[in-house]
Write an enzyme that holds these catalytic residues in place. Structure first.
Site, short mmCIF file in Angstrom:
data_model
loop_
_atom_site.label_atom_id
_atom_site.label_comp_id
_atom_site.label_asym_id
_atom_site.label_seq_id
_atom_site.Cartn_x
_atom_site.Cartn_y
_atom_site.Cartn_z
CE LYS A 197 -2.36 3.39 2.49
NZ LYS A 197 -1.88 4.41 1.55
CB CYS A 247 12.87 9.72 8.33
SG CYS A 247 13.73 8.39 7.46
CD GLU A 252 12.36 4.83 8.77
OE1 GLU A 252 12.37 5.79 9.59
OE2 GLU A 252 12.27 4.99 7.55
N GLY A 287 -4.82 3.57 -1.93
CA GLY A 287 -5.94 4.09 -1.15
C GLY A 287 -5.45 4.84 0.07
CB VAL A 337 -5.95 0.69 1.78
CG1 VAL A 337 -4.91 -0.33 1.32
CG2 VAL A 337 -7.00 0.87 0.70
N GLY A 338 -4.88 0.83 4.73
CA GLY A 338 -3.85 0.52 5.71
C GLY A 338 -4.39 -0.24 6.91
CD GLU A 393 10.31 13.41 11.19
OE1 GLU A 393 11.21 12.87 10.54
OE2 GLU A 393 9.28 12.81 11.56
N GLY A 452 -5.00 5.51 4.26
CA GLY A 452 -4.61 4.72 5.41
C GLY A 452 -5.76 4.19 6.25
N PRO A 453 -6.74 5.04 6.60
CG PRO A 453 -7.73 6.94 7.51
CD PRO A 453 -6.78 6.51 6.43
#
Length: 470
Positions: free
Chosen positions: A170, A279, A245, A201, A206-207, A377, A203-204
């Site tokens: 994904k 990152c 990560e 898609g 498909v993830g 960050e 996150g809420p």
């Protein structure tokens, strides 16, 4: 870029069960350049079941067979390298030179690493009367971000496939187009149906469907702490293995005997790489208090040399941020830095262009190590220069972070720098500009994540240990 209105499931390009589409913007022009499917939980179920069906046969393939398919994948990526670089420049805003040299090239290195490792001896050992063997963990869900959109996929799927796992990917919906080029190469290479699958898609939907699916054995996630925490919570319900990560707030520590000009030059370039959307960016530059003003002057000159503009223009050194939301978020941090009393040296909230999601290269001086811009960050071209009193103070400041992903230390005495590096609580640290090593484990301490990517260590994330008593 042609419309990408399909998913890749079971070795075929197929339509989503849902009818909605997600627009993909070019951050330099603010124009929609393509649409991708807004995948659904039923799409995830189809993909996971395809991966589950393919797993037994794929797990039984020889290391040589897997290596040969990965070799074909490298060939497919190599011949698409220029196209991939241009796609990522338009998708993320990465200047074309960097998009080609890093964004398009590193994924090839990711895959080659595991071709080489598969050519080595089987990872089995005898311990007393036990034979210790490593077996593929099963079906892997790879959930990836937008900042290095292709590398973040290949650094997950290459070790997973090498280990004998099957995968559902994904990608981020913000910058998904290079994932399609990857899957063109996967299809061309001839991987068996179901071994690698793609569902695009949000996150809420498909993830979370991937994290909770009972037939997924491992979740490998790269992204924010907030999203990673959510993935881990969901995966815990079915006791999945999870690799995370997450974020970073890396310190670039310049000790009093270091070559200041070199350390500042490399540090500024690192902080602004990919528009600061990295990152591992060294966003905290720690300098001796007596050299603070000199370091600030050097950093100001260097930062002002980062020409903003069209990512496809060879003169551009700093492209736009990936989206309007990201631009506004970074501007908010700049405003916060000013409000909390840091000295704005260059840059700021004023847009350097009328069109595009640009933020000017920004440097703050005299930054309080406990301030917002020194702790959170930012993920944009913002560098905080922090003075320290002595080496002990520098170490305290470097470790004063909820993150621990990366960092750097500079000294004329290599042994001194190495001793300092050993005390920094981070998963990676560079001594005097040490080069990136794709064979070395990559990952973080504290809230920077759990588990490791890259090199041999990544194979451990996708294998199960079995003890056979003889």
């Amino acid at each position: 870029m042609a419309e990408r209105d399909v998913l890749y499931i079971g070795g075929e390009w197929v339509r989503s069960d849902g009818g909605a589409a997600i627009p993909v913007e070019n951050p330099a022009t603010e124009q929609v350049q393509a649409h991708i499917p807004e995948g659904t939980a039923s799409d995830v179920d189809r993909a996971v079941r395809a991966a589950r069906e393919a797993f037994p046969a794929w797990a039984e393939t020889t290391r040589a067979e897997r290596a040969e398919l990965l070799r074909k994948l490298v060939d497919g990526l190599a011949k698409r390298a220029d196209e991939i670089g241009e796609t990522i420049a338009k998708d993320v805003g990465t200047p074309l030179r960097i998009a080609t040299r890093i964004q398009a090239a590193l994924p090839q290195t990711d895959v080659r690493t595991y071709i080489d490792l598969l050519g080595q001896d089987e990872p089995e050992e005898k311990v007393g009367n036990s034979l210790i063997v490593r077996e593929p963990a099963g079906v892997v869900a790879a959930i990836t971000p937008w900042n290095y959109p292709l590398h973040q996929i290949t650094c997950k799927i290459a070790p997973a496939l090498a280990a004998g796992c099957t995968v559902v990917v994904k990608p981020s919906e913000v910058a998904p187009l290079s994932a399609y080029q990857l899957f063109d190469a996967i299809h061309e290479a001839g991987f068996p149906p179901g071994v690698v699958n793609l569902v695009t898609g949000f996150g809420p939907e498909v993830g979370e469907a991937l994290a909770t699916h009972p037939e997924v054995d491992v979740v490998s996630f790269t992204g924010s702490v907030r999203a990673g925490t959510r993935v881990a919570e969901l995966a815990a319900r079915t006791v999945k293995r999870v690799t995370l990560e997450l974020g970073g707030k890396s310190a670039n520590v310049i000790l009093d005997d270091a070559d200041l000009a070199t350390a500042v030059k490399v540090g500024v370039s690192n902080a602004f790489l990919n528009g600061g959307q990295t990152c591992t960016a060294w966003t905290r530059m720690l300098v001796p208090r007596e050299k603070h003003d000199e370091a600030v002057a050097l950093a100001k000159t260097l930062a002002e040399g980062f020409t903003t503009g069209d990512p496809l223009d060879p003169k551009t050194k700093l492209g736009p941020l990936v989206s309007a939301a990201q631009r506004d978020r970074v501007r908010g941090y700049i405003e916060k830095g000013i409000a909390e009393g840091a000295t704005l040296v260059t840059g700021g909230v004023e847009a350097p262009a009328d069109t595009g999601y640009f933020v000017a290269p920004t440097v703050f001086a005299g930054v309080d190590p406990d301030s917002t811009i020194a702790q959170e960050e930012i993920f944009g071209p913002v560098l905080s220069i922090i003075p320290f009193d002595d080496e002990e103070d520098a170490l305290r400041i470097a470790n004063n972070s909820r993150y621990g992903l990366h960092g750097a230390v500079w000294s004329a005495d290599r042994d001194r720098a190495l001793a300092f590096a050993r005390k920094v609580r981070s998963g990676q640290i560079d001594v005097n500009g040490g080069a990136f090593n794709p064979l070395a484990p990559f990952g973080g301490y504290k809230q920077s994540g759990v588990g490791r990517e890259m090199g041999r260590a990544a194979l451990d994330e996708f294998t199960e240990l079995k003890s056979i008593q003889l």
